[in-house]
Enzyme design. Structure first.
Site, PDB file in Angstrom:
ATOM      1  N   ASP A 241       0.830  -1.206   0.000  1.00 38.07           N
ATOM      2  CA  ASP A 241       0.000   0.000   0.000  1.00 38.07           C
ATOM      3  C   ASP A 241       0.868   1.260   0.000  1.00 38.07           C
ATOM      4  O   ASP A 241       1.733   1.433   0.863  1.00 38.07           O
ATOM      5  CB  ASP A 241      -0.921  -0.001   1.217  1.00 38.07           C
ATOM      6  CG  ASP A 241      -1.897   1.161   1.192  1.00 38.07           C
ATOM      7  OD1 ASP A 241      -2.974   1.009   0.597  1.00 38.07           O
ATOM      8  OD2 ASP A 241      -1.558   2.219   1.758  1.00 38.07           O
ATOM      9  N   ILE A 242       0.624   2.146  -0.960  1.00 39.97           N
ATOM     10  CA  ILE A 242       1.439   3.357  -1.105  1.00 39.97           C
ATOM     11  C   ILE A 242       1.294   4.278   0.100  1.00 39.97           C
ATOM     12  O   ILE A 242       2.255   4.910   0.550  1.00 39.97           O
ATOM     13  CB  ILE A 242       1.069   4.091  -2.410  1.00 39.97           C
ATOM     14  CG1 ILE A 242       1.457   3.236  -3.618  1.00 39.97           C
ATOM     15  CG2 ILE A 242       1.766   5.453  -2.481  1.00 39.97           C
ATOM     16  CD1 ILE A 242       0.988   3.794  -4.948  1.00 39.97           C
TER      17      ILE A 242
END
Length: 286
Positions: A241-242
């Protein structure tokens, strides 16, 4: 009206902050209230949840359903808002970790779920690879075009409704062709009996990943978010997840995003509450 008291800490105002990011949620911050759409025995119910207590002594007033629905409604609301989770235990665990400042700043933030696993899975598919603003716009268009409204609250289109659509119906709302196919495909999997989310809920994380990843348009990010916000699994950390990567970069003063190996090292001390580490890291950059 039912009154429910739970063990603190529990910061419902921070819950409402997060819920208000989604334009489909009927949130009233001034009244500390939210309306929750639920299907109980296929009947649409809108529950009203209002906070009356404090962070350390939380109390909720709940209404909007008939007596014969009360037990199921309260059980579902307890799952959505994680009222049975011992947040003080989670809080004290993280005070001994590198995330202690985050847990002090966002004291009493629970892992609140989407209102049902089905709508969560749809939302995850719509949101993947889009910026948050446009993702919410697309989801809102889909729900308000093919879903239904009751008491000012929107319900997601049921699987039978979506399964009957053609891709061009969603393309007209600015869905990509592939995303339209994925959403309709999920609905058809449910309608035709190949996907039973009530059975999926009973499985361990790795089996859920193995089953859902086989569906067209469902990747690891989608399943990870479904595990967190659809099922409320407590020990999940989506390393791809960024947002989490950016939060870690800021927290540890890195000049680039952390590597997978670094993230694996960080999370060792955060188990068995990795989902709360994920949530508080997201909170730190929202």
């Amino acid at each position: 009206m039912e009154t429910l008291k739970i063990a603190g800490p529990y910061n419902f105002d921070l819950v409402l902050d997060r819920l208000s990011l989604d334009p489909l949620n009927a949130v009233n911050k001034d009244k500390r209230a939210v309306k929750v759409p639920m299907l109980i025995e296929r009947e649409p119910i809108v529950a009203d949840v209002t906070a009356r207590g404090t962070v350390d002594e939380p109390e909720f007033h709940i209404s909007g359903f008939e007596d014969h629905h009360k037990a199921q409604a309260i059980a579902r609301l307890s799952a959505i808002f994680q009222w049975n989770t011992a947040l003080m235990q989670v809080h004290e665990h993280f005070l001994e970790t590198q995330l202690n400042d985050l847990f002090v700043t966002h004291y009493g933030t629970p892992l609140v779920l989407d209102f049902d696993p089905y709508s969560c899975l749809l939302k995850c598919i719509v949101h993947q690879q889009l910026n948050l603003s446009f993702a919410h716009t697309l989801t809102e268009r889909m729900v308000k075009t093919f879903g239904f409204e009751k008491d000012g609250v929107w319900f997601y289109p049921q699987p039978e409704r979506l399964a009957a659509l053609e891709t061009e119906d969603l393309r007209a709302l600015q869905f990509s062709g592939r995303k339209a196919e994925y959403v309709i495909g999920i609905a058809r999997e449910i309608v035709e009996g190949r996907l039973d989310l009530s059975e999926i809920e009973k499985l361990p994380d790795d089996e859920i990943m193995a089953k859902l990843i086989k569906l067209r348009g469902v990747g690891p990010w989608t399943v990870q978010n479904f595990l967190l916000f659809g099922l409320g699994r407590p020990n999940h950390f989506p390393t791809a997840d960024i947002g989490i990567q950016n939060a870690l970069k800021i927290l540890f003063g890195l000049d680039r995003k952390p590597t997978l190996e670094e993230m694996e090292d960080y999370k060792i001390g955060w188990e068995p509450y990795l989902s709360y580490a994920s949530l508080y890291l997201w909170r730190s950059i929202e």
